[in-house]
Scaffold this motif. Structure first.
Motif, short mmCIF file in Angstrom:
data_model
loop_
_atom_site.label_atom_id
_atom_site.label_comp_id
_atom_site.label_asym_id
_atom_site.label_seq_id
_atom_site.Cartn_x
_atom_site.Cartn_y
_atom_site.Cartn_z
N THR A 465 1.02 -0.73 0.33
CA THR A 465 -0.23 0.01 0.13
C THR A 465 0.52 1.27 -0.10
O THR A 465 1.95 1.17 0.87
N ALA A 466 0.49 2.46 -1.18
CA ALA A 466 1.21 3.25 -1.19
C ALA A 466 1.97 3.64 0.82
O ALA A 466 0.99 3.98 1.55
N ALA A 708 -0.55 -1.77 -14.93
CA ALA A 708 -1.75 -2.52 -14.85
C ALA A 708 -3.00 -2.04 -14.21
O ALA A 708 -4.21 -2.00 -13.94
N THR A 709 -2.72 -0.49 -12.89
CA THR A 709 -3.74 -0.40 -12.44
C THR A 709 -2.97 1.39 -12.52
O THR A 709 -2.62 1.52 -12.29
N THR A 797 2.37 8.29 -4.27
CA THR A 797 2.54 7.49 -4.73
C THR A 797 1.73 6.92 -5.61
O THR A 797 0.56 6.10 -5.12
N PRO A 798 1.51 7.05 -6.55
CA PRO A 798 -0.05 6.65 -7.64
C PRO A 798 -0.23 4.83 -7.32
O PRO A 798 0.52 3.96 -7.51
N ALA A 799 -1.39 4.22 -6.98
CA ALA A 799 -1.54 3.15 -7.69
C ALA A 799 -1.20 3.03 -9.18
O ALA A 799 -1.49 3.84 -9.77
N VAL A 819 12.08 -6.61 -11.36
CA VAL A 819 10.66 -7.00 -10.23
C VAL A 819 9.69 -6.30 -10.48
O VAL A 819 9.85 -5.52 -10.95
N THR A 820 8.85 -6.43 -10.31
CA THR A 820 7.13 -6.43 -10.32
C THR A 820 6.69 -5.73 -8.58
O THR A 820 6.75 -6.57 -7.45
N VAL A 821 5.76 -4.12 -8.42
CA VAL A 821 5.66 -4.14 -7.54
C VAL A 821 4.46 -3.60 -7.62
O VAL A 821 4.08 -2.40 -9.41
N VAL A 822 3.43 -4.51 -7.12
CA VAL A 822 2.60 -3.07 -6.95
C VAL A 822 1.54 -2.24 -5.82
O VAL A 822 1.45 -2.91 -5.04
N VAL A 823 1.74 -1.75 -6.31
CA VAL A 823 0.75 -0.40 -5.40
C VAL A 823 -0.61 -0.23 -5.03
O VAL A 823 -1.29 0.31 -6.46
N ASN A 824 -0.94 -0.23 -3.96
CA ASN A 824 -2.77 -0.01 -3.98
C ASN A 824 -2.97 1.25 -3.67
O ASN A 824 -2.16 1.88 -3.12
#
Length: 824
Positions: A465-466, A708-709, A797-799, A819-824
Motif C-alpha cells: 500500500t502506498a 495495470a492499475t 505514490t500513485p496506485a 521485479v514487479t511491485v503493485v502499489v495499492n
C-alpha cells in the motif's frame, strides 16, 4: 661367374668389417615394408645383418625396432643401403629414478586425515580427505575451476606413459581403461604384474589401522605395512614401483571424470626402452587419447621421438612432460620439444612455498613452459592406499589434468592453444620457470568469453500500500570464476517513490553469489472526494442510491411529525414533505437504475468477440435486451450480410435473463471481408461488424498493460504481441474495452515484419475502483487483460503496477533483472 663370386666376397667382408658382438637395438625408418625388411636383414648366402623385432605403430608403417650385431655407424654405412634406411638411432634406455630427488623426512600429519569423502562430489567414489583437499589442489584452484566452469574431464581420455597402474585402486577404478603393457606385449596396463609371485600384498588399512608413513622408494612415502615397504625399498627391482599409480592419481585429482589410459612402457625398476615410448605415443593417438602425460626425461635427443610427438600434435593431442629432477639448467627431452610438449618444473605445495622452485627441479626456459606443485603431493598408491610424492613427475600431471579440463571446455583445442591457456599462470620469482605457476582458473577463463556474472532477484513481485516499502534480494552469481566488483543501480520507480540498493556494490569471490537488498520506498496519498454528486450512478455504486433512499425517507418521517406537533408550520411542512416525497421516489427507483427506454423490453445491443477472425474460425455474438426477457423468453432475429459469415436465424434470451450468446461461423476468404451482423427484437434493430480475414499462420500471442492499475484520468500503455512476424501490409489487431472508464482505439497495427505494437489506454474519473477488461483480437485468436481504474488521489505514490529494473555493472559488462511491485 668369377665376378659375381668376387662381389659376394666383398659384401661378406664389408658385412663383417665390425667384429661380432652382442646385438644392439636400433629404431630405423625404412622405405621397405615389414616383410621386405625381414628379407633384407637375412640375405641369401650371407650372414644375417639384423633381426626385425617389429613395427612401432607409426601411421606410414615405416618405423621398426631391429637388433643387429653392427653398431649404428656400420648399419648406416652398409653398401647400397640394402635395408632402405631413411634414418636410424640407438634404442635408448630411459630411467625414472632420479638420485637427486630423495624424499625428505616424512611427518605423519601429511596424510593424517584418512576420512573417506566422495570425490568428485556426489559420486560413489570414496577417497581420503587428505588427498581430495590437499594444499596443492587449493593452490592451483582445482575445485574452484571445476565448479566455476562446470568441467571435470568427462569424455576426455588422458594417457599416461609410465609403469602402469593398480587397476583395483578404489579411487581410480571407475575411470580406468584397460591400457596396454608394452614391456610384455599384452593387453592391460597393470603394474601389479611386476610384483614377485611370492610378494605378499598388504591388507588395505583404514583410519585406525594405517601405520605412520614410511619411505617406499626414492619418489614416494607410502602408508604401507612395514614388511611390505621394506621389500620394495631394499629391492632395486621395485625402485619405481607405484610411480604410474601415483601419477594417475594426480591427473584424477584435477580431472576426476576423465578416463585414464595406462600405457606401461616402464618396468618397476624405472627403466624403459625408447622404442616402447614411441609405441605408446602412437597407441595413445590411435586409441582416442586427448592428452598424453610423460613424467620422464632423457638427455639425448631423438628424431623419432620428435616425429611421433609432431604426429600427435597434428591430431590435436596435448602432450605434457616433466622437466627432470637434477636441480640443473639443462636440456632434457621430451620437455625441450616445445612445439609439441609443455615441460613442467616443480614448486612448493603450500602457500608459503608455491612461489619457490623446488631444489631438485630442473629449470630453464628451454625446457620449462610452466611450473606446478611437486612437493608433498598426496596421491594414490598400489594396494588401495595413498602415498606422498616429490618430483617433477608429480608436477606434470597437474598440467595434464588441466589440459583435460581445457579440452572439456573447448573440444577442438590444439597443443598450442592449450599451451597458451596454461601460460595464464601466477608469476614466479627467479629465472627459468617459464610462464609461472599453474593456475587452472585463469587458464580456463582464457578459453571462454572471460569472467562474467549473472543477476537475479527474489521475490519476483511484491504488493504494498502506498506509504509502505517493498524489499527484494538481488544476487550476482560469478561465471567463469569471476572476481569482479559489481556496482548496483535501480530504475523504474514510480512517482513519489525511491529505489535504493544496499550495499551499492559487491565483490565476487569466483564461486559464491554475492547479495544486496533492493528497497522501494513509497509515499502515502489521500483520496480526492468527488466535487459533485453523481447524476447517474454506475452499477457498482448502487449502495449510494440505497443510502440516499434511506436518508430522504427519514427526512420525510421527521417532517410528518413536525406537521402534527406544530400546526402553525403545516404549510411549510407540507411543502417540504412534497419535496421529500419526490426525492424518495427519485432515489428509490424513480430517477436511477431504470433500463434504457422505460416501458416494454426491446433489443439494447449486439456485440461480437472477436470482431476480426480468419476465415474458418468462429466468433461469439451477444445480444442484450433493455430489460429482463418476458415469460417464455425473447426470440431475437439474426441475419448476416454476406456468406463469409453465417449466423442462426434467431437466438432466444431466456425468461428473466437480459442477454444470450450465439456462434458466428465463417468460411475461407481471399481478402479481408466486412460482414454486417443484424439482430432485431421488440421493434428495435441493432448491427455490428465482423471482419473475416484470409487465413494466416501468425496469430495474436498476448496483450499486456503497463501499468495495470491507474488513477482515473491517467493513461496506461498496452502492448499486443504476435506469434510471429506480421505479414506484408502489417497486422491489424482489433481492440475493445468492457467499460467507459477506459477507452482504447478500435485497432492497432503491427508493422510488417514486426512482432508487437503499442497503444494508449485513456481513462476517466471514477468514484470507486473499476475493473475494465481490454480485449485484443487477430488471426482468429482473442486475448484479454485487466486494467483497474482507481479514484484520483492527491500526493503520494500513485496506485499501479510497476516494473523495477535492477542492473549490475562491472566495467563494460552489465546484466539486469526485473521485479514487479503493485502499489495499492
Amino acid at each position: 661367374m668369377k665376378r659375381r663370386m668376387l662381389l659376394v666376397g666383398v659384401l661378406v667382408a664389408l658385412f663383417w668389417a665390425t667384429p661380432a658382438r652382442a646385438d644392439n637395438q636400433f629404431i630405423v625408418r625404412s622405405t621397405l615394408g615389414l616383410q621386405a625388411l625381414q628379407t633384407a636383414c637375412n640375405p641369401p648366402l650371407l650372414a644375417s645383418i639384423c633381426t626385425v623385432v617389429g613395427g612401432l605403430g607409426d601411421p606410414l608403417g615405416q618405423v621398426f625396432l631391429i637388433t643387429s650385431p653392427l653398431d649404428l655407424t656400420g648399419l648406416l654405412n652398409l653398401v647400397g643401403n640394402p635395408l632402405g634406411i631413411l634414418d636410424a638411432e640407438v634404442d635408448q634406455v630411459l630411467s625414472l629414478v632420479d638420485l637427486a630427488n630423495l624424499v625428505p623426512s616424512i611427518t605423519s600429519a601429511l596424510m593424517a586425515d584418512r576420512t573417506e569423502v566422495a570425490y568428485p562430489a556426489n559420486s560413489g567414489t570414496m577417497v581420503w580427505n587428505s588427498y581430495a583437499t590437499q594444499p596443492a589442489a587449493s593452490i592451483v584452484e582445482i575445485q574452484l575451476a571445476q565448479s566455476a566452469f562446470n568441467v571435470t574431464g568427462t569424455g576426455i581420455v588422458v594417457a599416461d606413459i609410465d609403469t602402469g597402474v593398480d587397476p583395483n585402486h578404489p579411487a581410480l577404478q571407475g575411470v580406468l581403461l584397460a591400457g596396454y603393457d608394452f614391456t610384455r606385449n599384452q593387453a592391460g596396463g597393470s603394474e601389479m604384474t611386476d610384483l614377485s609371485p611370492t610378494f605378499t600384498q598388504p591388507t588395505p588399512c583404514d583410519s585406525t589401522t594405517c601405520p605412520a608413513p614410511v619411505q617406499v622408494n626414492q619418489s614416494s612415502a607410502a602408508i604401507l605395512d612395514q614388511s611390505s615397504a621394506a621389500i620394495l625399498d631394499t629391492n632395486t627391482q621395485y625402485a619405481a614401483f607405484g610411480h604410474g599409480t601415483m601419477v594417475m592419481g594426480v591427473i584424477h585429482l584435477v580431472a576426476p571424470t576423465a578416463q585414464l589410459l595406462p600405457l606401461k612402457a616402464f618396468k618397476s625398476d624405472g627403466t624403459a626402452d625408447l622404442s616402447n615410448i614411441l609405441r605408446a605415443i602412437y597407441y595413445a593417438v590411435q586409441n582416442n587419447a586427448s592428452v598424453i602425460n610423460m613424467s620422464f626425461d632423457v638427455k639425448t635427443a631423438s628424431t623419432e621421438l620428435k616425429t611421433a610427438l609432431d604426429y600427435a600434435s597434428q591430431l590435436l593431442l596435448v602432450a605434457v612432460a616433466s622437466a627432470g629432477n637434477d636441480g640443473m639448467q639443462e636440456t632434457v627431452y621430451p620437455a625441450a620439444l616445445q612445439n609439441d610438449v609443455m615441460g613442467v618444473a616443480s614448486v612448493g605445495s603450500t602457500t608459503a612455498s608455491d612461489g619457490t622452485r623446488s631444489t631438485f627441479s630442473n629449470f630453464g626456459d628451454a625446457i620449462v613452459w610452466v611450473a606446478a606443485p611437486g612437493e608433498e603431493i598426496v596421491t594414490t598408491y598400489p594396494f588401495s592406499t595413498y602415498a606422498a610424492g616429490w618430483g617433477t613427475s608429480f608436477s606434470a600431471p597437474f598440467v595434464s589434468g588441466a589440459a583435460a579440463l581445457a579440452r572439456s571446455l573447448k573440444t577442438s583445442i590444439t597443443e598450442s592453444e592449450a599451451a597458451a591457456a596454461v601460460a595464464h599462470a601466477a608469476p614466479l620469482s627467479g629465472a627459468g620457470m617459464g610462464n609461472g605457476r599453474l593456475d587452472v582458473v585463469p587458464a580456463l577463463q582464457s578459453l571462454t568469453s572471460g569472467p562474467d556474472f549473472g543477476v537475479s532477484a527474489t521475490p519476483t513481485s511484491n504488493t504494498i500500500t502506498a506509504g509502505q516499502t517493498a524489499s527484494y534480494t538481488v544476487s550476482a552469481t560469478p561465471a567463469n570464476a569471476s572476481t569482479q566488483t559489481v556496482t548496483w543501480s535501480c530504475s523504474g520507480a514510480p512517482a513519489a517513490a525511491t529505489c535504493t540498493v544496499s550495499p551499492g556494490s559487491v565483490t565476487l569471490d569466483g564461486t559464491h553469489a554475492a547479495t544486496a537488498t533492493v528497497t522501494l520506498t513509497t509515499t502515502a496519498r489521500a483520496i480526492s472526494p468527488p466535487l459533485l454528486w453523481p447524476r447517474a450512478a454506475p452499477p457498482s455504486s448502487k449502495w449510494l442510491l440505497l443510502a440516499a433512499c434511506f436518508t430522504w425517507t427519514v427526512v420525510l418521517l421527521i417532517l410528518c411529525h413536525l406537521s402534527r406537533a406544530q400546526r402553525w408550520r403545516r404549510a411549510l411542512a407540507a411543502a417540504a414533505g412534497l419535496l421529500a416525497v419526490s426525492l424518495v421516489v427519485y432515489s428509490c427507483g424513480g430517477g436511477y437504475g431504470g433500463p434504457p427506454g422505460s416501458g416494454s423490453t426491446t433489443l439494447y445491443s449486439i456485440g461480437l468477440n472477436p470482431t476480426s477472425v480468419n476465415g474458418g474460425a468462429s466468433s461469439t455474438g451477444t445480444v442484450t435486451l433493455s430489460g429482463a426477457a418476458p415469460s417464455g423468453g425473447a426470440v431475437v432475429s439474426l441475419s448476416s450480410s454476406a456468406s463469409a459469415a453465417a449466423v442462426p436465424a434467431s437466438v432466444t434470451v431466456a425468461a428473466g435473463a437480459t442477454s444470450a450468446t450465439f456462434t458466428v461461423t465463417t468460411s475461407a476468404v481471399t481478402a479481408a471481408t466486412p460482414v454486417t451482423i443484424t439482430a432485431s427484437y421488440g421493434g428495435t434493430t441493432k448491427t455490428t461488424l465482423l471482419t473475416v480475414n484470409p487465413a494466416t499462420a501468425v496469430a495474436l500471442s498476448s496483450v499486456a498493460l503497463n501499468p495495470a492499475t491507474v488513477n482515473g484520468g491517467s493513461p496506461s500503455t498496452g502492448t499486443v504481441t504476435l506469434s510471429g512476424a506480421a505479414p506484408s501490409g502489417g497486422a491489424v489487431v482489433s481492440l475493445s474495452s468492457s467499460a467507459s472508464a477506459a477507452a482504447v482505439p478500435a485497432s492497432v497495427t503491427v508493422a510488417a515484419g514486426a512482432t508487437s505494437a503499442t497503444f494508449t489506454v485513456t481513462t476517466s474519473a471514477v468514484t470507486a475502483a473499476t475493473p475494465v477488461t481490454i480485449t485484443a483480437s487477430y488471426g482468429g485468436t482473442t486475448k484479454t487483460t485487466l486494467l483497474t481504474v482507481n479514484p484520483a488521489t492527491t500526493g503520494g505514490t500513485p496506485a499501479g503496477t510497476y516494473m523495477l529494473t535492477i542492473t549490475g555493472t562491472s566495467g563494460t559488462t552489465s546484466h539486469s533483472t526485473t521485479v514487479t511491485v503493485v502499489v495499492n
